[in-house]
Scaffold this active site. Structure first.
Site, short mmCIF file in Angstrom:
data_model
loop_
_atom_site.label_atom_id
_atom_site.label_comp_id
_atom_site.label_asym_id
_atom_site.label_seq_id
_atom_site.Cartn_x
_atom_site.Cartn_y
_atom_site.Cartn_z
N LYS A 12 8.68 -19.23 -33.21
CA LYS A 12 7.56 -18.46 -32.67
C LYS A 12 8.03 -17.05 -32.31
O LYS A 12 9.22 -16.82 -32.08
CB LYS A 12 6.95 -19.13 -31.43
CG LYS A 12 7.91 -19.32 -30.24
CD LYS A 12 8.09 -18.13 -29.33
CE LYS A 12 9.11 -18.36 -28.23
NZ LYS A 12 9.55 -17.11 -27.58
N ALA A 26 17.77 -17.35 -29.11
CA ALA A 26 17.46 -16.08 -29.78
C ALA A 26 16.09 -15.53 -29.40
O ALA A 26 15.68 -14.49 -29.88
CB ALA A 26 17.53 -16.27 -31.29
N LEU A 42 13.35 -17.19 -30.13
CA LEU A 42 12.44 -17.64 -31.19
C LEU A 42 11.92 -19.06 -30.96
O LEU A 42 11.20 -19.60 -31.80
CB LEU A 42 13.17 -17.57 -32.55
CG LEU A 42 13.49 -16.16 -33.04
CD1 LEU A 42 14.40 -16.21 -34.27
CD2 LEU A 42 12.21 -15.39 -33.38
N GLY A 43 12.30 -19.67 -29.85
CA GLY A 43 11.76 -20.99 -29.50
C GLY A 43 12.21 -22.10 -30.43
O GLY A 43 11.52 -23.11 -30.56
N GLY A 44 13.36 -21.95 -31.06
CA GLY A 44 13.83 -22.97 -32.00
C GLY A 44 14.04 -24.32 -31.34
O GLY A 44 13.57 -25.35 -31.83
N PRO A 97 18.19 -19.22 -35.26
CA PRO A 97 19.34 -19.01 -34.37
C PRO A 97 19.08 -19.57 -32.97
O PRO A 97 17.94 -19.65 -32.52
CB PRO A 97 19.49 -17.48 -34.34
CG PRO A 97 18.22 -16.93 -34.89
CD PRO A 97 17.61 -17.97 -35.75
N VAL A 98 20.18 -19.96 -32.31
CA VAL A 98 20.11 -20.62 -30.99
C VAL A 98 20.04 -19.55 -29.90
O VAL A 98 20.71 -18.52 -30.00
CB VAL A 98 21.37 -21.51 -30.81
CG1 VAL A 98 21.34 -22.25 -29.48
CG2 VAL A 98 21.49 -22.50 -31.96
N ASP A 101 8.14 -23.65 -23.34
CA ASP A 101 7.47 -23.37 -24.61
C ASP A 101 7.18 -24.63 -25.42
O ASP A 101 6.57 -24.55 -26.50
CB ASP A 101 8.35 -22.45 -25.49
CG ASP A 101 8.38 -21.02 -24.96
OD1 ASP A 101 7.51 -20.65 -24.16
OD2 ASP A 101 9.30 -20.27 -25.37
N SER A 122 12.74 -25.39 -28.60
CA SER A 122 11.45 -25.92 -28.13
C SER A 122 10.71 -26.59 -29.29
O SER A 122 10.11 -27.65 -29.13
CB SER A 122 10.57 -24.80 -27.56
OG SER A 122 11.24 -24.15 -26.50
#
Ligand code: C5P
Length: 298
Positions: free
Chosen positions: A8, A100, A102-104, A97-98, A139, A106
């Protein structure tokens, strides 16, 4: 069961203030973007939850320990409802990426919740799923739904927005993560309060007016993140100079995104900004975070 979980960006983020519980009250508009992690969930004989997380080629970042891992915590939250005593192995290949912005993580947690709910045939209401998601991270409720939403509270109170934006995003990625809590602590130092609200952005999204959306991009965490990482503003400037309609820090950073109208524009901008970042990806708007692909392994 194979699934993809998208990332996101925050198109708008206003910090209203620090709360007694240490979290910050927000008004933010989250928008799902199609850079995705791959997940595979396989039943095992062990009776335990195992998470194997690995970085795709070129992706950097420190992987969380088992107890900190949002995927492990999601699976455990479901098991604690007495859902099942089946062992489960969850493999995650990180393209996002961790730490970052970008909510990866989540998205991975939301993916685990949705996929395991379906796999175990659990009858959990939407409200119960969202409540469980909020215990894992601010998130995660958004990621259960995906698309574009206005979020308030600490990020867990959600309102759907009509979104006709079909944008392409250039993601300017830094190899050095920026812990969310540290950026909020830096915001606390000065507590700037912008005189802005998400109404105009909501209207621009509803109209699918990309240039208007670009002109309204706003993030109160940008100034603190830029103070902590002085090289980031140059990345934002590079995106704008390369022809993105707008550019902004995503969430608490350090990723800076550029907003483009189509893939061709995104590719051209990405090629020009490569020297300004450690890694550059392009990805389109998406209408959901969790995309379950197949149940082949079950
Ligand atoms: O909820 P999550 O675990 O993603 O948040 C990580 C950290 O970010 C929190 O521990 C808190 O320090 C900070 N945070 C905050 N206000 C929010 C969301 C996160 O202060 N609304």
């Amino acid at each position: 069961m194979r699934l993809f979980t998208n990332c996101k960006v925050n198109l708008f983020l206003k910090v209203l203030g620090r709360r007694p519980d240490g979290y910050h009250e927000l008004e933010t508009i989250l928008h799902t973007v199609g850079l995705s992690d791959e997940m595979e969930i396989v039943p095992t004989e062990t009776g335990d939850i195992e998470v194997q997380m690995s970085l795709a080629e070129g992706v950097t970042g420190d992987l969380p320990s088992r107890e900190e891992n949002t995927v492990y915590r999601a699976a455990r939250a479901l098991l604690e409802t007495g859902a099942s005593n089946e062992g489960i192995l969850i493999e995650v290949l990180k393209h996002i990426p961790v730490s970052a912005g970008l909510g990866g993580g989540s998205g991975n947690a939301a993916g685990a919740l949705v996929a395991l709910r379906d796999h175990w045939g659990l009858r959990l209401s939407r409200a119960e799923m969202l409540e469980m998601a909020a215990t894992i991270g601010s998130d995660v409720p958004f990621c259960i739904q995906g698309g574009t939403m206005l979020a308030s509270g600490r990020g867990e109170i959600l309102t759907s927005l009509t979104d006709a934006l079909a944008g392409w995003f250039v993601l300017g990625i830094s190899d050095r993560p920026l812990p969310t809590a540290d950026v909020y602590a830096e915001w606390d130092e000065r507590s700037p309060r912008a005189e802005t609200n998400p109404a105009a952005m909501s209207l621009a999204l509803g109209a699918g007016d990309i240039e208007e959306v670009a002109s309204l991009l706003h993030n109160d965490l940008e100034a603190p993140a830029f103070r902590m990482r002085p090289e980031l503003p140059a990345g934002k400037e590079a995106l704008l100079e390369a022809g993105a309609f707008g550019a902004l820090l995503s969430g608490s950073g350090p990723t800076v995104f550029g907003l483009c109208a189509d893939e061709e524009q995104a590719r051209a901008v990405a090629a020009r900004v490569e020297p300004a970042f450690d890694r550059v990806e392009i990805a389109p708007s998406r209408d959901r975070c969790v995309e379950i692909q197949a149940e082949a392994s079950l």
